[in-house]
Design an enzyme around this catalytic site. Structure first.
Site, PDB file in Angstrom:
ATOM      1  N   ASP A 188       0.863  -1.186   0.000  1.00 45.31           N
ATOM      2  CA  ASP A 188       0.000   0.000   0.000  1.00 45.31           C
ATOM      3  C   ASP A 188       0.900   1.238   0.000  1.00 45.31           C
ATOM      4  OD1 ASP A 188      -2.285   1.569   0.251  1.00 45.31           O
ATOM      5  OD2 ASP A 188      -2.379   1.344   2.435  1.00 45.31           O
ATOM      6  N   GLU A 228       2.766   4.948  -3.899  1.00 42.08           N
ATOM      7  CA  GLU A 228       2.741   5.907  -5.035  1.00 42.08           C
ATOM      8  C   GLU A 228       4.063   6.676  -5.175  1.00 42.08           C
ATOM      9  OE1 GLU A 228       0.267   5.442  -2.816  1.00 42.08           O
ATOM     10  OE2 GLU A 228      -0.938   4.288  -4.230  1.00 42.08           O
ATOM     11  N   ASP A 255      -8.977   3.542  -2.733  1.00 43.88           N
ATOM     12  CA  ASP A 255      -9.974   3.974  -1.742  1.00 43.88           C
ATOM     13  C   ASP A 255     -11.237   4.542  -2.378  1.00 43.88           C
ATOM     14  OD1 ASP A 255      -8.101   3.178   0.072  1.00 43.88           O
ATOM     15  OD2 ASP A 255      -7.419   5.209   0.547  1.00 43.88           O
TER      16      ASP A 255
HETATM   17  O1  MIG Z   1      -3.791   6.023   4.593  1.00 41.91           O
HETATM   18  O2  MIG Z   1      -3.580   0.756   5.623  1.00 41.91           O
HETATM   19  O3  MIG Z   1      -5.862   2.114   0.255  1.00 41.91           O
HETATM   20  O4  MIG Z   1      -6.780  -0.132   1.595  1.00 41.91           O
HETATM   21  O5  MIG Z   1      -6.780  -0.065   4.412  1.00 41.91           O
HETATM   22  C1  MIG Z   1      -4.585   4.889   4.482  1.00 41.91           C
HETATM   23  C2  MIG Z   1      -4.744   1.490   5.760  1.00 41.91           C
HETATM   24  C3  MIG Z   1      -3.706   3.695   4.242  1.00 41.91           C
HETATM   25  C4  MIG Z   1      -4.928   2.967   2.292  1.00 41.91           C
HETATM   26  C5  MIG Z   1      -5.364   1.761   1.523  1.00 41.91           C
HETATM   27  C6  MIG Z   1      -6.379   1.006   2.308  1.00 41.91           C
HETATM   28  C7  MIG Z   1      -5.802   0.608   3.660  1.00 41.91           C
HETATM   29  C8  MIG Z   1      -5.341   1.854   4.410  1.00 41.91           C
HETATM   30  N1  MIG Z   1      -4.373   2.600   3.590  1.00 41.91           N
END
Ligand code: MIG
Length: 800
Positions: A407, A410, A485
């Site tokens: 996650d 980016e 998200d």
């Molecule tokens: O700033 O890890 O898209 O699936 O549950 C949020 C917490 C960070 C974003 C991800 C989401 C995940 C969440 N993350």
């Protein structure tokens, strides 16, 4: 001054007339008087690469997107010239290069029809602020041309009339039209005159695509740095274009383990251990199939990657084993940010080995993410990727985690303007040192790649499983992905549907959305409708932020639970069908979901459709996208379609109404199809498969289907231990013949096929198996169902 527009800036520069031409095997170079060089590489008869330099010298030829496994070679290449142009001819294409200004036009070699032609062609803007020139290309849109692709853009399938940017961006609660979002896939297909071609602009800088938005009949693309470097890929079928693009940027390195195609349950976050167990137990108690359970960031100690919160998870190895004993694979999240903490061994090691990204002037790239202030590994350094991959040893080999979810790659940073690294951050870029301008769009891809490397190493001889949020072209080689998200609204269900189709059309088929929506909370009806869509997505996972209540299949009352169970069960029945579609994708780059335009581009009705799609080769599905619906109108592609539920037949080429109460959805089977089904299991491998159903949908005519199976995990299939059955169905007024041709050395564990015949226009009188008449009783023939040995090669069903 840099404007985010292709033309507005009037200081554009252009190539001048050609003064030199050289041919070196399959590489042709054309030099213009003002020093511009166009290099055309013939990769295949249908794949040409165009590359331009404005300085007379090309950069080192390096790409993260193009795979070394891509097919190469062509049957024919000839270059001639006349006073106006050079003419390049391959077996599939003819390309003209204008002697005046390097502009190109490309034609179909067979019927000489125009496919794609430069308007201004290559032009550029000098820039001192950016990584070199702003490089630009403009082409004339052909009459009636449509455009598709570009990865995860949350807009209608057909991109015509719109402008897009590629810059991977954390986009919490994005909406229809938000651009850019998580992925940068600078590949599109154009379609006009029943022909389709693709353009892959392999440039990782911030790039833009304009499809007749700035100027009504012009399509253009440009990037803030790097080279004008694009591949032209011809079909003429869109499915061939996508397969060729996928071949170029890479098919997944292996088949996914079958369990990864089961249902996954996720939430931010399930903790402590007792909560995880409560959830998994409930799945088994309520008999809702599920294969994977996720741990989001709270499993870690202060969000430090590769650590465990010992209060919540005192003995992860034991817990993971207990979950595995109950059929649950544990998947954990891993983010790129490494907490600045001298007592944290991974941080210390990264620091000592100089593995973290630095700013141009020397300091480390520091940014706030979940753990607080962090440094970030430079995943573009192969040594760092090796190091990172080795960090998974304990998680995977020791603790038994089966998949890793990347996650925030980016990369997302909370406290920096632009919410990512500043442009000046330096990257190794596999020895082609660069700034973040060039590395931004591939950073997440390289993290997923390093994670994949680790999972592959430590899962072996089982297959690895990785999920990533950020991606660039080629990322599909290593990992699956989800659309980020989204929000629990009806419009987001529609968006998820299009995004999954678009990703498949962009070479990336292992994709799904957060079922039910990540932000906010769905009501039961929305959740059920979203599950109905989700079971047709290659990656099928419920996920939610958890801030707004529960989002498990049982969270909305018994009625909804029953609907959700019914559809997840259908997913499990269709696993061999989906696995077969993956086989085609992994082997040949055939997209798993096919937008109607990709399924039948000759039918103009398909060019603007969004909701209907083909799952695999034979199943037409269409979600219900609004509340209180008893059904909907949908478009049926040309041909005949059986309603999956009641087996009535619909004639395609038109829109029709379909009934679909909450416990149903529009699902149709192409006539002549043979659909393999497994018995319902609570998880993959729960039972030995002792019987496989083949649902046979009669057709007056011919139709081919197939069934791919192997050991469901491991690498034996690469050594020929797979089983591929090709079914050839031929039906007439009073007869139906099914032939099977088998290849591969894998012995499937079941002995019998349970064959269900639908739509027979005659009453069955006799049946021949391998040319011998068999007593109907011996085949347990009943109500057009029969049981027959899996070894048969020829089945003849005769009417009276
Ligand atoms: O700033 O890890 O898209 O699936 O549950 C949020 C917490 C960070 C974003 C991800 C989401 C995940 C969440 N993350």
């Amino acid at each position: 001054m840099i404007l985010n527009t292709e033309l507005e800036y009037k200081g554009n520069l252009f190539p001048s007339k050609i003064v030199k031409y050289e041919k070196n095997l399959n590489v042709l170079s054309f030099t213009s008087e003002n020093g511009v060089i166009l290099e055309v590489t013939i990769r295949r008869d249908s794949v040409l690469r165009f590359r331009y330099t404005t300085t007379g010298i090309f950069e080192n030829d390096f790409s993260y997107a193009i795979t070394k496994y891509a097919s190469r070679g062509y049957n024919h290449l000839e270059v001639t010239e006349n006073e106006k142009q050079y003419i390049i001819t391959t077996a599939k294409l003819i390309c003209h290069v204008s002697k005046l200004d390097l502009r190109t036009s490309i034609f179909d070699a067979k019927d000489k029809s125009l496919l794609c032609e430069d308007e201004l062609g290559f032009h550029w803007e000098e820039s001192y602020e950016h990584g070199g020139d702003v490089v630009k290309m403009s082409k004339i849109a052909q009459p009636g041309e449509s455009y598709y692709g570009l990865g995860d853009k949350p807009v209608d399938n057909n991109l015509k009339g719109k402008r897009f940017e590629n810059w991977v961006t954390d986009s919490y609660a994005y909406g229809r039209g938000t651009d850019p979002i998580y992925k940068a896939i600078p590949f599109y297909t154009g379609l006009h005159s029943k022909r389709s071609y693709g353009i892959f602009f392999d440039n990782t800088f911030r790039s833009f695509f304009d499809f007749c938005s700035e100027r009504r009949n012009i399509t253009s693309f440009w990037a803030h740095g790097g080279e004008m470097n694009y591949y032209f890929i011809y079909g003429p079928e869109m499915s061939e274009v996508v397969a060729n693009y996928t071949d170029l940027t890479g098919k997944p390195h292996e088949m996914p383990a079958l369990w990864t195609l089961g249902y996954h349950q996720c939430k931010w976050s399930y903790y402590p251990e007792s909560n995880v167990k409560e959830i998994t137990k409930k799945f088994r108690d309520l008999k809702i199939p599920c294969d994977a359970i996720y741990l989001d960031i709270d499993y870690m100690e202060g969000f430090r990657c590769f650590t465990w919160n010992k209060q919540y998870f005192p003995d992860p190895k034991r817990m993971v084993k207990e979950l595995a004993d109950d059929g649950f694979k544990t998947i954990v999240i891993i983010d790129p940010g490494i907490k600045i903490d001298m007592d944290y061994s991974i941080f210390k090691e990264g620091l000592e080995k100089n593995y973290f990204c630095k700013r141009a002037d020397g300091p480390y790239m520091k940014g706030k993410v979940w753990p607080g202030e962090c440094y970030f590994p430079d995943f573009t350094n192969p040594e760092v990727r090796d190091w990172w991959s080795n960090l998974f040893q304990e998680l995977v080999e020791e603790i038994g985690v089966k998949g890793v979810w990347n996650d925030m790659n980016e990369p997302a940073v909370m406290d920096v303007p632009g919410k990512s690294f500043p442009d000046d951050v330096r990257h190794n870029y596999d020895g082609n040192f660069s700034s973040h301008r060039k590395a931004h769009n591939i950073y997440g891809m390289q993290m997923a790649r390093a994670t994949y490397q680790g999972l592959k190493k430590f899962s072996y001889p089982k297959r690895p499983f990785v999920i990533t949020r950020a991606a660039y072209s080629g990322t599909q080689r290593y990992t699956s992905s989800w659309t980020g998200d989204n929000i629990a609204t009806w419009d987001h269900l529609t968006i998820a549907n299009i995004q999954a189709q678009r990703m498949c059309m962009s070479g990336f088929s292992f994709i799904g959305s957060d079922i039910g929506g990540f932000a906010e909370q769905p009501n039961g009806e929305l959740y059920a409708r979203w599950i109905q869509l989700g079971i047709f997505h290659p990656f099928c996972r419920t996920h939610s932020s958890g801030d707004h209540g529960d989002q498990e299949p049982w969270a909305f009352g018994e009625n909804i639970t029953n609907v959700v169970r019914k559809f997840i069960e259908l997913r499990y029945q269709l696993l061999p069908y989906l696995y077969t579609a993956f086989w085609r994708y992994v082997g040949e780059g055939v997209p798993i979901l096919k937008s109607l335009v990709l399924f039948d581009q000759a039918d103009l009705h398909t060019h603007y459709r969004n909701d209907e799609f083909i799952f695999g080769e034979k199943i037409l599905a269409c979600p219900i996208t609004g509340p209180n619906q008893k059904g909907r109108r949908m478009y049926f592609p040309i041909g005949k379609w059986y309603n999956f539920w009641d087996k009535t037949v619909v004639e395609g080429g038109q829109e029709s109404w379909v009934d679909a109460d909450l416990d149903s959805m529009p699902i149709f089977i192409k006539e002549g199809a043979i659909i393999p089904k497994y018995p319902i299991q609570q998880y993959v491998g729960e039972k030995e498969i002792t019987e496989v159903s083949l649902d046979v949908y009669y057709k007056n005519g011919k139709e081919d289907s197939e069934l791919y199976e192997d050991a469901n995990d491991g690498y034996d299939y690469t050594k020929g231990r797979y089983s591929l059955l090709k079914f050839n169905l031929v039906g007439s007024e009073n007869k139906l013949i099914i032939r099977i041709h088998k290849t591969g050395k894998y012995i499937t564990p079941y002995e019998m096929f349970n064959i269900n015949l639908f739509g027979l226009p005659f009453e069955v009188d006799s049946i021949k198996v391998d040319n011998e008449e068999v007593d109907l009783k011996d085949l347990s023939f009943n109500n057009n169902s029969l049981v027959v040995t899996k070894e048969f090669t020829n089945l003849q069903i005769m009417g009276k």
